[in-house]
Write an enzyme that holds these catalytic residues in place. Structure first.
Site, PDB file in Angstrom:
ATOM      1  N   GLU A   1      -1.182  83.250-112.080  1.00  0.00           N
ATOM      2  CA  GLU A   1       0.181  82.731-111.986  1.00  0.00           C
ATOM      3  C   GLU A   1       1.187  83.685-112.632  1.00  0.00           C
ATOM      4  O   GLU A   1       2.245  83.985-112.060  1.00  0.00           O
ATOM      5  CB  GLU A   1       0.261  81.360-112.648  1.00  0.00           C
ATOM      6  CG  GLU A   1      -0.547  80.292-111.931  1.00  0.00           C
ATOM      7  CD  GLU A   1      -0.812  79.081-112.810  1.00  0.00           C
ATOM      8  OE1 GLU A   1      -0.077  78.908-113.804  1.00  0.00           O
ATOM      9  OE2 GLU A   1      -1.749  78.319-112.519  1.00  0.00           O
TER      10      GLU A   1
ATOM     11  N   TYR B   1      -9.560  78.511-116.304  1.00  0.00           N
ATOM     12  CA  TYR B   1      -8.235  78.317-116.901  1.00  0.00           C
ATOM     13  C   TYR B   1      -7.552  79.664-117.172  1.00  0.00           C
ATOM     14  O   TYR B   1      -6.431  79.909-116.692  1.00  0.00           O
ATOM     15  CB  TYR B   1      -8.370  77.489-118.175  1.00  0.00           C
ATOM     16  CG  TYR B   1      -7.099  76.834-118.658  1.00  0.00           C
ATOM     17  CD1 TYR B   1      -5.856  77.162-118.119  1.00  0.00           C
ATOM     18  CD2 TYR B   1      -7.137  75.871-119.665  1.00  0.00           C
ATOM     19  CE1 TYR B   1      -4.703  76.559-118.567  1.00  0.00           C
ATOM     20  CE2 TYR B   1      -5.976  75.265-120.120  1.00  0.00           C
ATOM     21  CZ  TYR B   1      -4.758  75.616-119.573  1.00  0.00           C
ATOM     22  OH  TYR B   1      -3.617  75.019-120.025  1.00  0.00           O
TER      23      TYR B   1
END
EC number: 4.2.1.134
Length: 288
Positions: A217, A210
């Site tokens: 990103e 995660y």
């Protein structure tokens, strides 16, 4: 006092059922199956019912539920097998490329068609929610899936100078491992044969993946900012006949800022789900 205890026990049981496995109903969906990836593009959610109660499902006509259960289970099993296979193909292609080339440069270009196909295919998860075979809010599903589509089509596809950034590899690896785990988890759950390792992986891999995915990103969007500012891509300038303006550069800045409140909330929620599913802890979450 007795009634309060029974109500609390019932509530805890329902929460545990939603986290750990499918309800005993003709619609044999695992309670952890939303068919929908997290609010940020990196997907690692618990798949709660998002307000859809089991009592609501019980009010459906038995005949309808039986037909829906058979058709939905068959389709969702096929869908999840296909998605697992697709992300496995992507993983193999990434490993082969790196072994042959010894560099990440050119990796995205070599796997982009497969990535675009299977990530865009995930739009069906919104349809699953819309027609009711997956008990998740259509709005939540839409935000979750569209965030991935945004990263694939409006960032890495549209801004070619950033395709060789190391940050792209970060989120690609995180997405790929996560999706293989997630879709295989759903597949085995639908088949009522969930190996413990898959369950363990589902609720442990996210601890590392995660943050890695989110970092990839954010760094990729950050790398895109100079190009977007220079070219003015996807921006609408005044004056124009519609008298509206839109600046894609500032939109990306706002998108990056949205990760600040969302990431901790989603991450700690997954940690609570992990404790419930793997360790059987009863977590009482306060309503806001």
């Amino acid at each position: 006092m007795g009634r309060s205890t029974e109500a609390a026990a019932a509530g805890s049981g329902a929460a545990a059922a939603r986290s750990a496995g499918p309800p005993h109903a003709p619609l044999t969906l695992p309670a952890t199956y939303p068919g929908c990836p997290a609010t940020m593009a990196f997907s690692e959610e618990d798949g709660t019912n998002s307000g859809t109660s089991e009592a609501g499902e019980e009010r459906e006509a038995p005949g309808k539920r039986k037909r829906l259960g058979w058709a939905a289970t068959t389709w969702l099993t096929f869908y999840n097998i296909a998605m697992t296979a697709g992300w496995l193909v992507l993983a193999i292609a990434m490993v082969r490329f790196y072994m042959e080339k010894g560099t990440h440069k050119g990796l995205y270009k070599s796997i982009q068609k497969t990535l675009k196909f299977f990530q865009t295919f995930a739009l069906l998860e919104i349809v699953h929610c819309l027609i009711g075979i997956v008990p998740t809010s259509v709005l939540v599903a839409g935000v979750q899936v569209s965030s991935r589509i945004f990263m694939v089509w409006l960032i890495t596809h549209s801004i070619k100078p950033i395709q060789n950034e190391e940050s792209v590899v970060l989120f690609l690896v995180a997405w790929t491992v996560t999706e293989i785990t997630r879709y295989s988890f759903y597949t085995f759950s639908l088949l009522n044969h969930l190996p413990y390792f898959i369950k363990w992986a589902r609720y442990n891999f996210f601890i590392i993946l995660y943050p890695v995915g989110v970092a990839g990103e954010l760094l990729t969007i950050y790398a895109a900012l100079p190009y977007v500012k220079k070219t003015g891509m996807f921006s609408i300038r005044l004056p124009n006949k519609y008298n509206i303006s839109f600046d894609y550069y500032y939109f990306l800045l706002l998108t990056m800022a949205s990760y600040i409140p969302l990431f901790p909330q989603l991450y700690f929620h997954m940690l609570r789900q992990r404790r419930k599913v793997l360790h059987g802890e009863v977590i009482v979450e306060k309503d806001d």
